[in-house]
Design a protein around this motif. Structure first.
Motif, mmCIF file in Angstrom:
data_model
loop_
_atom_site.group_PDB
_atom_site.id
_atom_site.type_symbol
_atom_site.label_atom_id
_atom_site.label_comp_id
_atom_site.label_asym_id
_atom_site.label_seq_id
_atom_site.Cartn_x
_atom_site.Cartn_y
_atom_site.Cartn_z
ATOM 1 N N ASN A 54 0.832 -1.212 0.000
ATOM 2 C CA ASN A 54 0.000 0.000 0.000
ATOM 3 C C ASN A 54 0.867 1.264 0.000
ATOM 4 O O ASN A 54 0.594 2.211 -0.748
ATOM 5 C CB ASN A 54 -0.906 -0.015 1.237
ATOM 6 C CG ASN A 54 -1.766 1.225 1.335
ATOM 7 O OD1 ASN A 54 -2.613 1.472 0.482
ATOM 8 N ND2 ASN A 54 -1.520 2.027 2.354
ATOM 9 N N ILE A 57 2.241 1.864 -3.510
ATOM 10 C CA ILE A 57 1.233 2.354 -4.470
ATOM 11 C C ILE A 57 0.837 3.795 -4.138
ATOM 12 O O ILE A 57 0.734 4.650 -5.034
ATOM 13 C CB ILE A 57 -0.016 1.439 -4.465
ATOM 14 C CG1 ILE A 57 0.353 0.031 -4.917
ATOM 15 C CG2 ILE A 57 -1.137 2.048 -5.315
ATOM 16 C CD1 ILE A 57 0.648 -0.127 -6.394
ATOM 17 N N LYS A 60 3.345 6.150 -5.394
ATOM 18 C CA LYS A 60 3.252 6.297 -6.863
ATOM 19 C C LYS A 60 2.107 7.243 -7.231
ATOM 20 O O LYS A 60 2.223 8.052 -8.149
ATOM 21 C CB LYS A 60 3.013 4.936 -7.539
ATOM 22 C CG LYS A 60 4.180 3.988 -7.446
ATOM 23 C CD LYS A 60 5.301 4.393 -8.383
ATOM 24 C CE LYS A 60 6.470 3.426 -8.286
ATOM 25 N NZ LYS A 60 7.714 3.948 -8.829
ATOM 26 N N LEU A 61 0.990 7.101 -6.531
ATOM 27 C CA LEU A 61 -0.161 7.962 -6.837
ATOM 28 C C LEU A 61 0.146 9.412 -6.478
ATOM 29 O O LEU A 61 -0.163 10.338 -7.237
ATOM 30 C CB LEU A 61 -1.409 7.461 -6.094
ATOM 31 C CG LEU A 61 -1.910 6.066 -6.541
ATOM 32 C CD1 LEU A 61 -3.080 5.609 -5.675
ATOM 33 C CD2 LEU A 61 -2.318 6.074 -8.018
ATOM 34 N N LEU A 162 -2.198 3.422 -12.557
ATOM 35 C CA LEU A 162 -1.923 2.048 -12.104
ATOM 36 C C LEU A 162 -1.999 1.012 -13.220
ATOM 37 O O LEU A 162 -1.271 0.021 -13.194
ATOM 38 C CB LEU A 162 -2.851 1.674 -10.941
ATOM 39 C CG LEU A 162 -2.641 2.494 -9.665
ATOM 40 C CD1 LEU A 162 -3.473 1.918 -8.529
ATOM 41 C CD2 LEU A 162 -1.171 2.580 -9.257
ATOM 42 N N LEU A 165 1.395 1.110 -14.593
ATOM 43 C CA LEU A 165 2.366 0.552 -13.645
ATOM 44 C C LEU A 165 2.306 -0.982 -13.643
ATOM 45 O O LEU A 165 3.340 -1.662 -13.721
ATOM 46 C CB LEU A 165 2.054 1.090 -12.241
ATOM 47 C CG LEU A 165 3.018 0.715 -11.134
ATOM 48 C CD1 LEU A 165 4.233 1.630 -11.171
ATOM 49 C CD2 LEU A 165 2.342 0.842 -9.758
ATOM 50 N N PHE A 166 1.097 -1.534 -13.566
ATOM 51 C CA PHE A 166 0.954 -2.989 -13.539
ATOM 52 C C PHE A 166 1.293 -3.601 -14.900
ATOM 53 O O PHE A 166 1.904 -4.670 -14.964
ATOM 54 C CB PHE A 166 -0.459 -3.395 -13.084
ATOM 55 C CG PHE A 166 -0.694 -3.163 -11.610
ATOM 56 C CD1 PHE A 166 0.035 -3.861 -10.656
ATOM 57 C CD2 PHE A 166 -1.637 -2.250 -11.163
ATOM 58 C CE1 PHE A 166 -0.159 -3.650 -9.290
ATOM 59 C CE2 PHE A 166 -1.851 -2.034 -9.801
ATOM 60 C CZ PHE A 166 -1.105 -2.731 -8.865
ATOM 61 N N TYR A 176 -10.760 -2.654 -9.244
ATOM 62 C CA TYR A 176 -10.304 -2.247 -7.903
ATOM 63 C C TYR A 176 -11.361 -1.390 -7.228
ATOM 64 O O TYR A 176 -12.202 -0.789 -7.887
ATOM 65 C CB TYR A 176 -8.968 -1.489 -7.952
ATOM 66 C CG TYR A 176 -8.972 -0.288 -8.862
ATOM 67 C CD1 TYR A 176 -8.640 -0.416 -10.197
ATOM 68 C CD2 TYR A 176 -9.296 0.983 -8.385
ATOM 69 C CE1 TYR A 176 -8.636 0.681 -11.042
ATOM 70 C CE2 TYR A 176 -9.291 2.079 -9.217
ATOM 71 C CZ TYR A 176 -8.962 1.920 -10.547
ATOM 72 O OH TYR A 176 -8.963 3.013 -11.392
ATOM 73 N N PHE A 193 -4.695 0.518 -1.134
ATOM 74 C CA PHE A 193 -4.682 -0.143 -2.445
ATOM 75 C C PHE A 193 -3.729 -1.319 -2.311
ATOM 76 O O PHE A 193 -2.509 -1.160 -2.267
ATOM 77 C CB PHE A 193 -4.222 0.800 -3.573
ATOM 78 C CG PHE A 193 -4.510 0.206 -4.930
ATOM 79 C CD1 PHE A 193 -5.581 0.640 -5.679
ATOM 80 C CD2 PHE A 193 -3.759 -0.868 -5.409
ATOM 81 C CE1 PHE A 193 -5.886 0.052 -6.898
ATOM 82 C CE2 PHE A 193 -4.060 -1.467 -6.627
ATOM 83 C CZ PHE A 193 -5.123 -1.004 -7.376
ATOM 84 N N THR A 194 -4.304 -2.511 -2.233
ATOM 85 C CA THR A 194 -3.514 -3.743 -2.090
ATOM 86 C C THR A 194 -4.242 -4.846 -2.871
ATOM 87 O O THR A 194 -5.397 -4.661 -3.276
ATOM 88 C CB THR A 194 -3.424 -4.203 -0.611
ATOM 89 O OG1 THR A 194 -4.727 -4.674 -0.207
ATOM 90 C CG2 THR A 194 -2.980 -3.087 0.314
ATOM 91 N N CYS A 198 -8.263 -5.386 -5.044
ATOM 92 C CA CYS A 198 -8.241 -5.245 -6.505
ATOM 93 C C CYS A 198 -8.092 -6.640 -7.111
ATOM 94 O O CYS A 198 -7.873 -7.616 -6.396
ATOM 95 C CB CYS A 198 -7.093 -4.334 -6.953
ATOM 96 S SG CYS A 198 -5.448 -5.000 -6.713
ATOM 97 N N LEU A 232 6.801 -5.392 -9.076
ATOM 98 C CA LEU A 232 6.707 -3.916 -9.105
ATOM 99 C C LEU A 232 7.952 -3.250 -8.523
ATOM 100 O O LEU A 232 8.173 -2.061 -8.739
ATOM 101 C CB LEU A 232 5.497 -3.449 -8.281
ATOM 102 C CG LEU A 232 4.106 -3.779 -8.799
ATOM 103 C CD1 LEU A 232 3.076 -3.429 -7.740
ATOM 104 C CD2 LEU A 232 3.812 -3.029 -10.091
#
Ligand code: ADP
Ligand code: UDP
Length: 237
Positions: A54, A57, A60-61, A162, A165-166, A176, A193-194, A198, A232
């Motif tokens: 989490n 992420i 990153k956001l 995301l 990213l994924f 998600y 966000f884990t 999602c 990641l």
């Protein structure tokens, strides 16, 4: 920063007050639940894995200009977050059909959704989080029309960040759930966000690497979360 009373114990996380009225400690427990809490298990290491996943992420956001409640990792299972007044709705974005939309609409799993679709659910365990629409949100005052627009815009902005990213890690972001809250008058991203919230599939094999492994009894749940993290570049140590 001093951790104080437990304010709330959810199905997977606990939230504690701190000596700062504007901040909370969020504890990621090993507890895992599905089907409105009917299936429950404590999975070794899951709290640590989700806490660090989490944090990665959320950073990153933030870097992409999406404000979140995340402030910093405190230890293996705890993070410091801004205290939000949560909006009692769950925002779900779907890129590929899976889960409840298949049951509800009688569509097969794995269809590409163009454009990606969006659903609101009421956050209410007793009612099993029913799906609601924007009229319900306004009629019952769960959020203002402006907050609804902000949640939708942010939820799709998260998708842009995301999905890429994924994708770069060989993963499909299927769907998600996000939760938002209000901080100093602004609607910002809260909760987590884990892989608990999602769906992630391997791009080549479509192997499920998320909580569906738990829901469907496929095993290797935390191992799958860790595999996603490793791909990641999340550091679990
Ligand atoms: P649940 O309530 O669905 O069982 P969790 O076990 O994840 O879920 O509990 C975490 C709770 O903390 C959720 O109810 C969530 O809405 C709430 N929450 C998440 N982030 C914040 C925040 N920054 N401020 C206040 N509450 C939060
Ligand atoms: N989700 C979640 N919490 C909820 C409901 C859904 O994190 O209370 C996530 C779920 O993991 C999936 C997405 O939101 O990634 C869509 O869930 P869906 O509506 O398909 O429900 P499900 O069949 O997963 O219960």
């Amino acid at each position: 920063m001093e951790k104080k009373d437990e304010l709330y114990k959810g199905k997977a996380k606990s939230v504690y007050a701190t000596d700062d009225a504007k901040r909370l400690v969020m504890l990621f427990r090993n507890d895992t639940s599905a089907f409105d809490g009917k299936k429950k298990e404590a999975l070794d290491r899951k709290g640590m894995v989700n806490n660090k996943f989490n944090a990665f992420i959320m950073e990153k956001l933030e870097a992409a200009g999406i404000e979140t409640h995340f402030e910093k990792l405190l230890n293996d299972q705890e993070s410091l977050v801004k205290r939000l007044t949560m909006l009692p709705v769950e925002c779900v974005v779907r890129n590929i059909s899976a889960g409840s939309i298949c049951r509800r609409l009688g569509v097969q799993e794995g269809l590409d959704l163009n454009p990606p679709t969006f659903e609101f659910f009421l956050k209410n365990d007793d009612l099993g989080d029913p799906m609601i629409n924007e009229f319900h949100i306004q009629s019952f005052g769960w959020a203002t029309p402006e907050q609804v627009e902000i949640m939708k815009a942010l939820a799709f902005k998260v998708n842009g960040v995301l999905k890429a990213l994924f994708d770069a890690a060989g993963l499909l972001l299927v769907d998600y759930k996000l939760e938002f809250g209000v901080y100093e008058g602004r609607v910002i991203l809260g909760d987590e966000f884990t892989p608990d919230g999602c769906r992630l599939w391997d791009k080549e094999t479509r192997k499920k690497l998320d909580k569906d492994r738990f829901r469907q009894g496929l095993g290797g749940v935390v191992e799958a979360y860790e595999e996603v993290g490793h791909r990641l570049g999340v550091k679990f140590d």
